[in-house]
Design a protein around this motif. Structure first.
Motif, PDB file in Angstrom:
ATOM      1  N   MET A 246       0.836  -1.177   0.000  1.00  0.00           N
ATOM      2  CA  MET A 246       0.000   0.000   0.000  1.00  0.00           C
ATOM      3  C   MET A 246       0.879   1.237   0.000  1.00  0.00           C
ATOM      4  O   MET A 246       1.874   1.282   0.702  1.00  0.00           O
ATOM      5  CB  MET A 246      -0.894   0.009   1.235  1.00  0.00           C
ATOM      6  CG  MET A 246      -2.330  -0.117   0.907  1.00  0.00           C
ATOM      7  SD  MET A 246      -3.459   0.081   2.297  1.00  0.00           S
ATOM      8  CE  MET A 246      -3.014  -1.213   3.399  1.00  0.00           C
ATOM      9  N   ALA A 247       0.489   2.223  -0.774  1.00  0.00           N
ATOM     10  CA  ALA A 247       1.214   3.485  -0.817  1.00  0.00           C
ATOM     11  C   ALA A 247       0.267   4.597  -0.370  1.00  0.00           C
ATOM     12  O   ALA A 247      -0.894   4.640  -0.777  1.00  0.00           O
ATOM     13  CB  ALA A 247       1.718   3.751  -2.228  1.00  0.00           C
ATOM     14  N   GLN A 248       0.766   5.489   0.494  1.00  0.00           N
ATOM     15  CA  GLN A 248      -0.052   6.587   1.004  1.00  0.00           C
ATOM     16  C   GLN A 248       0.535   7.917   0.556  1.00  0.00           C
ATOM     17  O   GLN A 248       1.761   8.093   0.560  1.00  0.00           O
ATOM     18  CB  GLN A 248      -0.137   6.534   2.519  1.00  0.00           C
ATOM     19  CG  GLN A 248      -0.889   5.315   3.008  1.00  0.00           C
ATOM     20  CD  GLN A 248      -1.095   5.347   4.510  1.00  0.00           C
ATOM     21  OE1 GLN A 248      -0.172   5.609   5.270  1.00  0.00           O
ATOM     22  NE2 GLN A 248      -2.318   5.075   4.924  1.00  0.00           N
ATOM     23  N   PHE A 249      -0.365   8.850   0.191  1.00  0.00           N
ATOM     24  CA  PHE A 249       0.037  10.162  -0.281  1.00  0.00           C
ATOM     25  C   PHE A 249      -0.841  11.235   0.332  1.00  0.00           C
ATOM     26  O   PHE A 249      -1.999  10.977   0.664  1.00  0.00           O
ATOM     27  CB  PHE A 249      -0.092  10.246  -1.809  1.00  0.00           C
ATOM     28  CG  PHE A 249       0.631   9.159  -2.532  1.00  0.00           C
ATOM     29  CD1 PHE A 249       2.010   9.194  -2.659  1.00  0.00           C
ATOM     30  CD2 PHE A 249      -0.054   8.085  -3.066  1.00  0.00           C
ATOM     31  CE1 PHE A 249       2.688   8.186  -3.324  1.00  0.00           C
ATOM     32  CE2 PHE A 249       0.606   7.075  -3.736  1.00  0.00           C
ATOM     33  CZ  PHE A 249       1.981   7.135  -3.862  1.00  0.00           C
ATOM     34  N   SER A 250      -0.312  12.434   0.447  1.00  0.00           N
ATOM     35  CA  SER A 250      -1.104  13.594   0.837  1.00  0.00           C
ATOM     36  C   SER A 250      -1.675  14.229  -0.422  1.00  0.00           C
ATOM     37  O   SER A 250      -0.967  14.371  -1.425  1.00  0.00           O
ATOM     38  CB  SER A 250      -0.233  14.621   1.562  1.00  0.00           C
ATOM     39  OG  SER A 250       0.198  14.120   2.799  1.00  0.00           O
ATOM     40  N   ILE A 251      -2.943  14.596  -0.358  1.00  0.00           N
ATOM     41  CA  ILE A 251      -3.563  15.346  -1.458  1.00  0.00           C
ATOM     42  C   ILE A 251      -3.300  16.818  -1.187  1.00  0.00           C
ATOM     43  O   ILE A 251      -3.707  17.350  -0.155  1.00  0.00           O
ATOM     44  CB  ILE A 251      -5.080  15.082  -1.540  1.00  0.00           C
ATOM     45  CG1 ILE A 251      -5.361  13.592  -1.758  1.00  0.00           C
ATOM     46  CG2 ILE A 251      -5.708  15.932  -2.644  1.00  0.00           C
ATOM     47  CD1 ILE A 251      -6.823  13.206  -1.626  1.00  0.00           C
ATOM     48  N   MET A 252      -2.586  17.466  -2.093  1.00  0.00           N
ATOM     49  CA  MET A 252      -2.223  18.876  -1.942  1.00  0.00           C
ATOM     50  C   MET A 252      -3.252  19.800  -2.594  1.00  0.00           C
ATOM     51  O   MET A 252      -3.361  20.958  -2.244  1.00  0.00           O
ATOM     52  CB  MET A 252      -0.841  19.149  -2.545  1.00  0.00           C
ATOM     53  CG  MET A 252       0.249  18.231  -1.990  1.00  0.00           C
ATOM     54  SD  MET A 252       0.350  18.213  -0.191  1.00  0.00           S
ATOM     55  CE  MET A 252       0.832  19.869   0.130  1.00  0.00           C
ATOM     56  N   ASN A 253      -3.963  19.275  -3.570  1.00  0.00           N
ATOM     57  CA  ASN A 253      -4.999  20.018  -4.273  1.00  0.00           C
ATOM     58  C   ASN A 253      -5.858  18.993  -5.004  1.00  0.00           C
ATOM     59  O   ASN A 253      -5.341  18.016  -5.531  1.00  0.00           O
ATOM     60  CB  ASN A 253      -4.390  21.015  -5.265  1.00  0.00           C
ATOM     61  CG  ASN A 253      -5.415  21.992  -5.812  1.00  0.00           C
ATOM     62  OD1 ASN A 253      -6.545  22.069  -5.313  1.00  0.00           O
ATOM     63  ND2 ASN A 253      -5.042  22.735  -6.824  1.00  0.00           N
ATOM     64  N   GLY A 254      -7.136  19.218  -5.007  1.00  0.00           N
ATOM     65  CA  GLY A 254      -8.028  18.261  -5.645  1.00  0.00           C
ATOM     66  C   GLY A 254      -9.243  18.931  -6.233  1.00  0.00           C
ATOM     67  O   GLY A 254      -9.321  20.156  -6.308  1.00  0.00           O
ATOM     68  N   PRO A 255     -10.216  18.131  -6.627  1.00  0.00           N
ATOM     69  CA  PRO A 255     -11.382  18.650  -7.333  1.00  0.00           C
ATOM     70  C   PRO A 255     -12.333  19.437  -6.423  1.00  0.00           C
ATOM     71  O   PRO A 255     -12.360  19.239  -5.204  1.00  0.00           O
ATOM     72  CB  PRO A 255     -12.064  17.388  -7.852  1.00  0.00           C
ATOM     73  CG  PRO A 255     -11.670  16.326  -6.876  1.00  0.00           C
ATOM     74  CD  PRO A 255     -10.271  16.677  -6.457  1.00  0.00           C
TER      75      PRO A 255
ATOM     76  N   THR B  81      -4.794   6.543  -0.259  1.00  0.00           N
ATOM     77  CA  THR B  81      -4.077   5.281  -0.162  1.00  0.00           C
ATOM     78  C   THR B  81      -4.347   4.469  -1.415  1.00  0.00           C
ATOM     79  O   THR B  81      -5.502   4.207  -1.751  1.00  0.00           O
ATOM     80  CB  THR B  81      -4.520   4.483   1.079  1.00  0.00           C
ATOM     81  OG1 THR B  81      -4.312   5.290   2.246  1.00  0.00           O
ATOM     82  CG2 THR B  81      -3.761   3.188   1.210  1.00  0.00           C
ATOM     83  N   VAL B  82      -3.268   4.083  -2.095  1.00  0.00           N
ATOM     84  CA  VAL B  82      -3.382   3.256  -3.296  1.00  0.00           C
ATOM     85  C   VAL B  82      -3.196   1.808  -2.878  1.00  0.00           C
ATOM     86  O   VAL B  82      -2.245   1.470  -2.180  1.00  0.00           O
ATOM     87  CB  VAL B  82      -2.309   3.649  -4.346  1.00  0.00           C
ATOM     88  CG1 VAL B  82      -2.414   2.741  -5.565  1.00  0.00           C
ATOM     89  CG2 VAL B  82      -2.469   5.098  -4.743  1.00  0.00           C
ATOM     90  N   LYS B  83      -4.126   0.967  -3.309  1.00  0.00           N
ATOM     91  CA  LYS B  83      -4.039  -0.470  -3.001  1.00  0.00           C
ATOM     92  C   LYS B  83      -3.048  -1.120  -3.962  1.00  0.00           C
ATOM     93  O   LYS B  83      -2.963  -0.765  -5.128  1.00  0.00           O
ATOM     94  CB  LYS B  83      -5.412  -1.114  -3.161  1.00  0.00           C
ATOM     95  CG  LYS B  83      -6.473  -0.546  -2.241  1.00  0.00           C
ATOM     96  CD  LYS B  83      -7.786  -1.210  -2.527  1.00  0.00           C
ATOM     97  CE  LYS B  83      -8.909  -0.526  -1.798  1.00  0.00           C
ATOM     98  NZ  LYS B  83     -10.215  -1.117  -2.153  1.00  0.00           N
TER      99      LYS B  83
END
Length: 97
Positions: free
Chosen positions: A1-10, A94-96
């Motif tokens: 699993m990879a986790q990321f912060s969303i800095m800007n989104g829709p 989180t990407v599976k």
């Protein structure tokens, strides 16, 4: 699993369209939204198809999202789950594997 912060989104409107609307002919595919993520090697802009949205706290601005995140290096989408605030346009994803 990879986790990321969303800095800007829709925006909330774009999220709604991705869930309930299709791209115009000829593709007739689900609309996508763009997330800017903070990844290990810097910022990455990734396209995503939204499969589902759940109310997170009742504020009308916090969401639990499931969908498919595009990886051009793999040439395919990968499933993800995210918490996202449309008010702040921030969250975590989180990407599976």
């Amino acid at each position: 699993m990879a986790q990321f912060s969303i800095m800007n989104g829709p925006s909330k409107f774009d999220l709604m369209l991705a869930l309930f609307d299709r791209d115009p002919e000829p593709s007739d595919l689900p609309r996508t939204v763009i997330f800017m993520l903070l990844e290990d090697d810097g910022h990455a802009t990734r396209s995503a198809m939204i499969d589902g949205v759940q109310v997170e706290d009742g504020s009308g601005e916090s969401w639990n999202i499931e969908g498919q995140l595009w990886y051009s290096s793999l040439g395919r989408y990968r499933p993800f789950k995210a918490y996202y605030s449309t008010k702040k346009r921030l969250g975590s994803l989180t990407v599976k594997e």
